[in-house]
Design a protein around this motif. Structure first.
Motif, PDB file in Angstrom:
ATOM      1  N   SER A  25       0.813  -1.218   0.000  1.00  0.00           N
ATOM      2  CA  SER A  25       0.000   0.000   0.000  1.00  0.00           C
ATOM      3  C   SER A  25       0.847   1.270   0.000  1.00  0.00           C
ATOM      4  N   VAL A  26       2.088   1.172   0.466  1.00  0.00           N
ATOM      5  CA  VAL A  26       2.983   2.338   0.487  1.00  0.00           C
ATOM      6  C   VAL A  26       4.005   2.207  -0.639  1.00  0.00           C
ATOM      7  N   GLY A  27       4.052   3.196  -1.514  1.00  0.00           N
ATOM      8  CA  GLY A  27       4.984   3.168  -2.638  1.00  0.00           C
ATOM      9  C   GLY A  27       6.344   3.721  -2.281  1.00  0.00           C
ATOM     10  N   LEU A  28       7.254   3.643  -3.244  1.00  0.00           N
ATOM     11  CA  LEU A  28       8.616   4.151  -3.065  1.00  0.00           C
ATOM     12  C   LEU A  28       8.984   5.086  -4.208  1.00  0.00           C
ATOM     13  N   ILE A  29       9.685   6.167  -3.863  1.00  0.00           N
ATOM     14  CA  ILE A  29      10.290   7.043  -4.857  1.00  0.00           C
ATOM     15  C   ILE A  29      11.750   7.236  -4.450  1.00  0.00           C
ATOM     16  N   PRO A  30      12.632   6.350  -4.896  1.00  0.00           N
ATOM     17  CA  PRO A  30      14.042   6.413  -4.485  1.00  0.00           C
ATOM     18  C   PRO A  30      14.717   7.704  -4.935  1.00  0.00           C
ATOM     19  N   LEU A  31      15.542   8.241  -4.050  1.00  0.00           N
ATOM     20  CA  LEU A  31      16.336   9.422  -4.359  1.00  0.00           C
ATOM     21  C   LEU A  31      17.727   8.982  -4.792  1.00  0.00           C
ATOM     22  N   LEU A  32      18.079   9.304  -6.028  1.00  0.00           N
ATOM     23  CA  LEU A  32      19.369   8.923  -6.600  1.00  0.00           C
ATOM     24  C   LEU A  32      20.298  10.122  -6.511  1.00  0.00           C
ATOM     25  N   GLU A  33      21.308  10.040  -5.652  1.00  0.00           N
ATOM     26  CA  GLU A  33      22.167  11.191  -5.396  1.00  0.00           C
ATOM     27  C   GLU A  33      23.630  10.803  -5.237  1.00  0.00           C
ATOM     28  N   THR A  34      23.999   9.654  -5.818  1.00  0.00           N
ATOM     29  CA  THR A  34      25.391   9.234  -5.852  1.00  0.00           C
ATOM     30  C   THR A  34      25.691   8.712  -7.250  1.00  0.00           C
ATOM     31  N   ALA A  35      26.978   8.645  -7.568  1.00  0.00           N
ATOM     32  CA  ALA A  35      27.374   8.112  -8.873  1.00  0.00           C
ATOM     33  C   ALA A  35      26.886   6.678  -9.041  1.00  0.00           C
ATOM     34  N   MET A  36      26.986   5.873  -7.986  1.00  0.00           N
ATOM     35  CA  MET A  36      26.527   4.494  -8.058  1.00  0.00           C
ATOM     36  C   MET A  36      25.024   4.431  -8.293  1.00  0.00           C
TER      37      MET A  36
END
Length: 293
Positions: free
Chosen positions: A119-130
């Motif tokens: 029921s809870v989604g994810l919006i990943p924060l991409l803030e590294t080169a990897m």
């Protein structure tokens, strides 16, 4: 639609109280960068009380949590999942394994609180080169992932790049995030424009983000919301042209024509798909997208 996502410090009662008045489509209640280590517990309580007490109307609620490897993430997830935010934003996401770990924690919290799994989604924060290099793997790591979001400030530091308002140093990252998101079938969101007083620079930056395919853009200042909303909304000219395209296609189908043209240009599937997206957006924004079909 989610054109603008406005960051709201989780430890600021005044901003939490008034966050819905600025017109942002989504509110990111921040438990990470905006909150000092000694204030993490208090911020969780404040965010919990705000979501229980205030009606944020149509604004979607996203909660940014602390990264894996910190002593705060498990408490963050246990505290915020019962609040049933639309999405949780994990930070410093480096690869699919990070998403698997966060998703497992969320699942445990959903079960503990009697919530439907997923029921809870994810919006990943991409803030590294990897994270940028693994963008597609992150976007496809779990069904919870609904979008990915580029964080340029930490990324620039990780790249040892010189941060600029022109954003030349993040051009590759922007393209990589958009490409990964579209390949994965999820939305993608651009990093905030951080000069609060440069209205012209903001408008140009938002227009560029829209032009290369971002779904929307985050903001750190309420005064940036109108410009970003405008950049990611179809104009009257866009809507009018999209209606013409659909009218020409419908007329061609009625006459049994295999090929049609408009203003001397052949109308093929990509143009029709773009017209439908414009009209869908106009409909969602109450601009009457399909009303004249």
């Amino acid at each position: 639609m989610r054109r603008t996502m406005m960051f709201v410090p989780g430890n600021n009662p005044g901003m939490l109280l008034n966050a819905d008045v600025y017109g942002a489509d989504a509110l990111i209640l921040d438990l990470e960068d905006a909150v000092a280590p000694g204030e993490k517990d208090a911020a969780r309580v404040l965010v919990r009380n705000a979501l229980r007490a205030f009606d944020y109307g149509s604004a979607e609620i996203i909660i940014r949590i602390n990264p894996l490897g910190t002593p705060f993430i498990e408490d963050d997830i246990r505290a915020v999942v019962p609040l049933k935010p639309a999405m949780i934003m994990p930070t410093k996401v480096a690869g699919a394994e990070d998403i698997h770990a966060v998703s497992a924690m969320i699942l445990e919290a959903e079960r503990a609180n009697g919530l439907p799994e997923g029921s809870v989604g994810l919006i990943p924060l991409l803030e590294t080169a990897m994270g940028i290099e693994n963008a597609y793997h992150i976007a496809t790591a779990d069904p919870r992932v609904k979008a990915i979001f580029l964080g340029a400030e930490d990324l620039s530091s990780d790249l040892q790049a010189i941060r600029s308002k022109e954003n030349h140093e993040i051009l590759y990252a922007r393209g990589r995030v958009v490409m990964a998101a579209r390949a994965a079938g999820v939305d993608c969101y651009d990093t905030p424009f951080t000069d609060v007083n440069d209205d012209e620079g903001l408008a140009q930056d938002a227009a560029f983000a829209r032009a290369i395919g971002f779904t929307g853009k985050a903001v750190i200042s309420p005064r940036h919301v109108p410009a970003v909303n405008e950049a990611f909304s179809p104009s009257e000219q866009d809507i009018a042209y999209a209606r013409e395209v659909m009218a020409v296609i419908q007329e061609g189908e009625r006459l049994g024509r295999g090929a049609v043209s408009l203003r001397g240009k052949m109308i093929d599937k990509p143009i029709v798909d773009r017209a439908r997206r414009v009209l869908d957006a106009a409909e969602a924004l109450g601009l009457g997208g399909y009303e004249h079909e």
